[in-house]
Design a protein around this motif. Sequence first.
Motif, PDB file in Angstrom:
ATOM      1  N   THR A 108      44.738  31.952  55.460  1.00 11.39           N
ATOM      2  CA  THR A 108      43.578  32.330  54.788  1.00 11.39           C
ATOM      3  C   THR A 108      43.640  33.796  54.475  1.00 11.39           C
ATOM      4  O   THR A 108      42.853  34.279  53.503  1.00 11.39           O
ATOM      5  N   GLY A 109      44.193  34.442  55.028  1.00 12.23           N
ATOM      6  CA  GLY A 109      44.640  35.691  54.886  1.00 12.23           C
ATOM      7  C   GLY A 109      43.811  36.804  55.754  1.00 12.23           C
ATOM      8  O   GLY A 109      43.775  38.010  55.665  1.00 12.23           O
TER       9      GLY A 109
ATOM     10  N   ARG B  20      44.189  40.762  56.799  1.00 10.56           N
ATOM     11  CA  ARG B  20      42.952  41.749  56.457  1.00 10.56           C
ATOM     12  C   ARG B  20      42.746  42.482  57.976  1.00 10.56           C
ATOM     13  O   ARG B  20      42.650  43.825  57.847  1.00 10.56           O
TER      14      ARG B  20
ATOM     15  N   ARG C 128      49.662  27.559  49.839  1.00 13.10           N
ATOM     16  CA  ARG C 128      49.083  27.955  48.620  1.00 13.10           C
ATOM     17  C   ARG C 128      47.733  27.206  48.609  1.00 13.10           C
ATOM     18  O   ARG C 128      47.108  26.193  49.253  1.00 13.10           O
TER      19      ARG C 128
ATOM     20  N   ARG D 224      43.743  30.422  50.588  1.00 13.16           N
ATOM     21  CA  ARG D 224      43.402  31.834  50.855  1.00 13.16           C
ATOM     22  C   ARG D 224      41.748  32.198  50.770  1.00 13.16           C
ATOM     23  O   ARG D 224      41.121  31.567  49.942  1.00 13.16           O
ATOM     24  N   HIS D 225      41.435  32.776  51.709  1.00  8.96           N
ATOM     25  CA  HIS D 225      39.737  33.267  51.679  1.00  8.96           C
ATOM     26  C   HIS D 225      39.812  34.728  51.253  1.00  8.96           C
ATOM     27  O   HIS D 225      38.390  34.998  50.875  1.00  8.96           O
ATOM     28  N   LEU D 226      40.737  35.426  51.231  1.00  4.68           N
ATOM     29  CA  LEU D 226      40.698  36.664  50.557  1.00  4.68           C
ATOM     30  C   LEU D 226      41.785  37.098  49.584  1.00  4.68           C
ATOM     31  O   LEU D 226      42.785  36.237  49.627  1.00  4.68           O
ATOM     32  N   PRO D 227      41.458  38.070  48.731  1.00  5.07           N
ATOM     33  CA  PRO D 227      42.648  38.463  47.877  1.00  5.07           C
ATOM     34  C   PRO D 227      43.900  39.004  48.312  1.00  5.07           C
ATOM     35  O   PRO D 227      44.035  40.185  47.892  1.00  5.07           O
ATOM     36  N   ILE D 228      44.595  38.062  49.169  1.00  3.97           N
ATOM     37  CA  ILE D 228      45.911  38.612  49.876  1.00  3.97           C
ATOM     38  C   ILE D 228      47.337  37.560  49.497  1.00  3.97           C
ATOM     39  O   ILE D 228      47.119  36.413  49.441  1.00  3.97           O
ATOM     40  N   GLN D 229      48.011  38.315  49.032  1.00  5.08           N
ATOM     41  CA  GLN D 229      49.530  37.591  48.554  1.00  5.08           C
ATOM     42  C   GLN D 229      50.670  38.291  49.164  1.00  5.08           C
ATOM     43  O   GLN D 229      50.790  39.330  49.370  1.00  5.08           O
TER      44      GLN D 229
END
Lengths: 311, 179
Positions: free
Chosen positions: B107-108, B112, B136, B139-144
């Motif tokens: 989820t990221g 965070r 892929r 994700r729940h958050l903008p993290i890559q």
Amino acid sequence: MNELSVNHLLGIKHLNINDLNLIFKTADHFKEVINRSIKKVPSLRDITIANLFFENSTRTKLSFELAEKRLSADVINFSSSQSSVKKGETLIDTVNNILSMKVDMVVLRHPNPGAAELLATNVDATIINAGDGANEHPTQALLDSYSMREKLGDLKNKNILIVGDISHSRVALSNIYALQLQGANVMVCGPKTLIPKYLHKLGVLVEHDFLKALKWCNVVNMLRLQNERMTDSFFPSVREYVQQYGLTSDILNSLDKDIYIMHPGPINRGVEISSDVADSKNSIILDQVENGVAIRMSIIYLLAQKKPLNK
Amino acid sequence: MSKNIILNDKEIDIILQRLACQLIENHQDFSNSILIGLQPRGKSLLNRIVQILTQTYNISELNYGLLDITFYRDDFRRNEKILEANTTDNLQVEGKNVVFIDDVLFTGRTIRAALTAVETFGRPSNIELLTLIDRRFSRHLPIQPDYRGRQIDVYDNQKVVVDWDKETRKDCVYIINKV
């Protein structure tokens, strides 16, 4: 085990050894956190804690407040001298009024034994006992044990001596419960008038000869004379008490071993402990104060964990 | 419960060698870098990467350590499963190039929390993320990730398990259905 067996911290007598181990282990992590440059964690940002102190306190109150702030909780402070308690309000009414402001947890110090237990059964909040009369002071006992473990490791079969005014001390009783849970041998020492008659029934050794007791122990915890709780004359004079039970460097030098010296504070220098002993290399009094914050963070965190948010 | 193995020990080893080379490409001698394994699952991956960098590529002065994010999670009192805290090392991150290392990016939210946690030690120059498995579309958050071992597609009711076998070194990555 990663959860406490209790929903409130009312006294050590309600805890088991797994609870103690969990509190100490969690405190280890918080002690590491409070030594970072940013000492705060966001865990309790949705929790409000009320510190209700119906008795004077310096280090316990500050220590609780700091622990709460380090956990990001919102904190409100209450002191009975500036409150409606003086106008005749009952304890439960006072607390219920505070709780209606959406408070989740109450840290209570009160002169009456059992006050914390009374609150826990009558109000809808997590209660932490910060000292109730001469009954218990669980967080002090936990930080004392934690400080001893840092120096001695496992306390099983270690000899711990508590000296002074045992009769009026909540620290002594909580320490006895906590140390016995960990398998330590506990001895109390002081004038006969300041040691309760029934104490040996708890499995505690009682000694009135201070030097003999010091030769027996690995750690000595010196207690203050609780003059504010004394309704009678328990010893002829402070001077005589100091001569018999005051810890000085002369007495320590006469022992053929090193022992650790503790004191829950506030210290009456020159009475139960001399200044040079309080500041000596074997004194862990300031370690106790530092550990107090980590232990209280641990307890508050673990109790908050027991109250899940309504989804 | 049936396991669907997606990476075996040989494939994992090849991926780890590649990830180590990518790190060297960006961090050269690592003199201003620190690798941080996220507790608990990132610990084994960190150890493998460190082993390759020091033994195969002779990186002599490698800074690395472990970071626990338990107290920085956003699901405290919201998760039925109670999480135990783990050890955190004394991390020197001020002005450093930090690389977070974790086994699976889902989820990221762990990352965070790690971003908040690492700042309690100082202000890094920049922070990158290395992960063995990138789930892929989850994700729940903008993290890559900046360094990724393998990208995979997994249903929500499935779990990706990275099994580090310390004794036999027969590591594997597999997918199981959640009960």
